[in-house]
Design an enzyme around this catalytic site. Structure first.
Site, mmCIF file in Angstrom:
data_model
loop_
_atom_site.group_PDB
_atom_site.id
_atom_site.type_symbol
_atom_site.label_atom_id
_atom_site.label_comp_id
_atom_site.label_asym_id
_atom_site.label_seq_id
_atom_site.Cartn_x
_atom_site.Cartn_y
_atom_site.Cartn_z
ATOM 1 C CB CYS A 1 48.031 30.444 37.766
ATOM 2 S SG CYS A 1 47.459 32.067 38.306
ATOM 3 C CB CYS B 1 47.476 34.591 35.205
ATOM 4 S SG CYS B 1 48.654 35.253 36.419
ATOM 5 C CG HIS C 1 47.299 34.770 41.107
ATOM 6 N ND1 HIS C 1 47.666 35.138 39.822
ATOM 7 C CD2 HIS C 1 46.975 35.932 41.745
ATOM 8 C CE1 HIS C 1 47.580 36.450 39.688
ATOM 9 N NE2 HIS C 1 47.160 36.961 40.842
ATOM 10 C CG HIS D 1 43.192 33.412 46.315
ATOM 11 N ND1 HIS D 1 44.241 32.612 45.908
ATOM 12 C CD2 HIS D 1 42.382 32.622 47.055
ATOM 13 C CE1 HIS D 1 44.060 31.389 46.380
ATOM 14 N NE2 HIS D 1 42.956 31.369 47.092
ATOM 15 C CG HIS E 1 38.967 33.002 50.147
ATOM 16 N ND1 HIS E 1 38.227 32.177 49.326
ATOM 17 C CD2 HIS E 1 40.219 32.496 50.145
ATOM 18 C CE1 HIS E 1 38.994 31.218 48.841
ATOM 19 N NE2 HIS E 1 40.210 31.378 49.339
HETATM 20 P P1 AMP Z 1 42.056 28.511 47.861
HETATM 21 O O1 AMP Z 1 41.540 27.162 48.255
HETATM 22 O O2 AMP Z 1 42.270 29.459 49.001
HETATM 23 O O3 AMP Z 1 43.240 28.411 46.936
HETATM 24 O O4 AMP Z 1 40.865 29.188 47.049
HETATM 25 C C1 AMP Z 1 40.705 29.049 45.675
HETATM 26 C C2 AMP Z 1 39.315 29.525 45.390
HETATM 27 O O5 AMP Z 1 39.223 29.796 43.997
HETATM 28 C C3 AMP Z 1 38.217 28.494 45.706
HETATM 29 O O6 AMP Z 1 37.299 29.074 46.633
HETATM 30 C C4 AMP Z 1 37.579 28.226 44.349
HETATM 31 O O7 AMP Z 1 36.181 28.033 44.426
HETATM 32 C C5 AMP Z 1 37.932 29.465 43.567
HETATM 33 N N1 AMP Z 1 38.000 29.311 42.127
HETATM 34 C C6 AMP Z 1 38.701 28.373 41.438
HETATM 35 N N2 AMP Z 1 38.524 28.554 40.107
HETATM 36 C C7 AMP Z 1 37.721 29.621 39.964
HETATM 37 C C8 AMP Z 1 37.168 30.319 38.828
HETATM 38 N N3 AMP Z 1 37.413 29.921 37.576
HETATM 39 N N4 AMP Z 1 36.363 31.373 39.070
HETATM 40 C C9 AMP Z 1 36.097 31.785 40.336
HETATM 41 N N5 AMP Z 1 36.597 31.187 41.433
HETATM 42 C C10 AMP Z 1 37.385 30.113 41.246
HETATM 43 ZN ZN ZN Z 2 48.605 33.918 38.318
#
Ligand code: AMP
Ligand code: ZN
Length: 114
Positions: free
Chosen positions: A4, A7, A98, A100, A102
């Site tokens: 993903c 990862c 994955h 996370h 915020h």
């Molecule tokens: P969610 O909507 O809770 O799944 O949050 C995913 C978050 O990942 C969003 O705020 C995106 O802006 C962030 N995101 C996606 N790709 C990347 C990346 N390559 N680097 C940093 N943040 C990312």
């Molecule tokens: Zn992952």
């Protein structure tokens, strides 16, 4: 199966601006910030979502919260406060599968849903 996005970030295959790293946890700036400070904190273990957190992950999840408060002190938004959000699944608006956390900070965060 292909890794993903997060990862790939952990492996360094996608660049990120790291805020914190140890052997189990990584924190980096969100690419599309929703506040002046928008940091994502992730376990290096690929856990798909909050629903996939197992008994064996309890210590790791507690550690993530401690790291969040360490980052708040280091980046000096502890005094003004901040918000921690975990989106889970379709209705929760989770886009990256994955787990996370915020961290949003750096301004009054506006309307609260709850
Ligand atoms: P969610 O909507 O809770 O799944 O949050 C995913 C978050 O990942 C969003 O705020 C995106 O802006 C962030 N995101 C996606 N790709 C990347 C990346 N390559 N680097 C940093 N943040 C990312
Ligand atoms: Zn992952």
């Amino acid at each position: 199966m292909e890794d993903c996005t997060f990862c790939k970030i952990i492996k360094g295959e996608i660049p990120s601006t790291k805020v914190y790293e140890d052997d189990e946890v990584l924190a980096f700036n969100d690419i599309n910030p929703a506040a002046p400070i928008h940091i994502l904190v992730i376990p290096k273990k690929h856990i798909k979502s909050l629903l996939e957190v197992d008994k064996e992950d309890e210590r790791l999840i507690g550690k993530i919260y401690r790291i969040i408060n360490q980052i708040a002190e280091e980046k000096k938004f502890d005094k003004n406060g901040f918000r921690v959000i975990v989106n889970c699944g379709k209705d929760g608006g989770q886009e990256v599968e994955h787990l996370h956390f915020h961290i949003l900070a750096g301004k009054p965060l506006g309307e609260k849903i709850i």
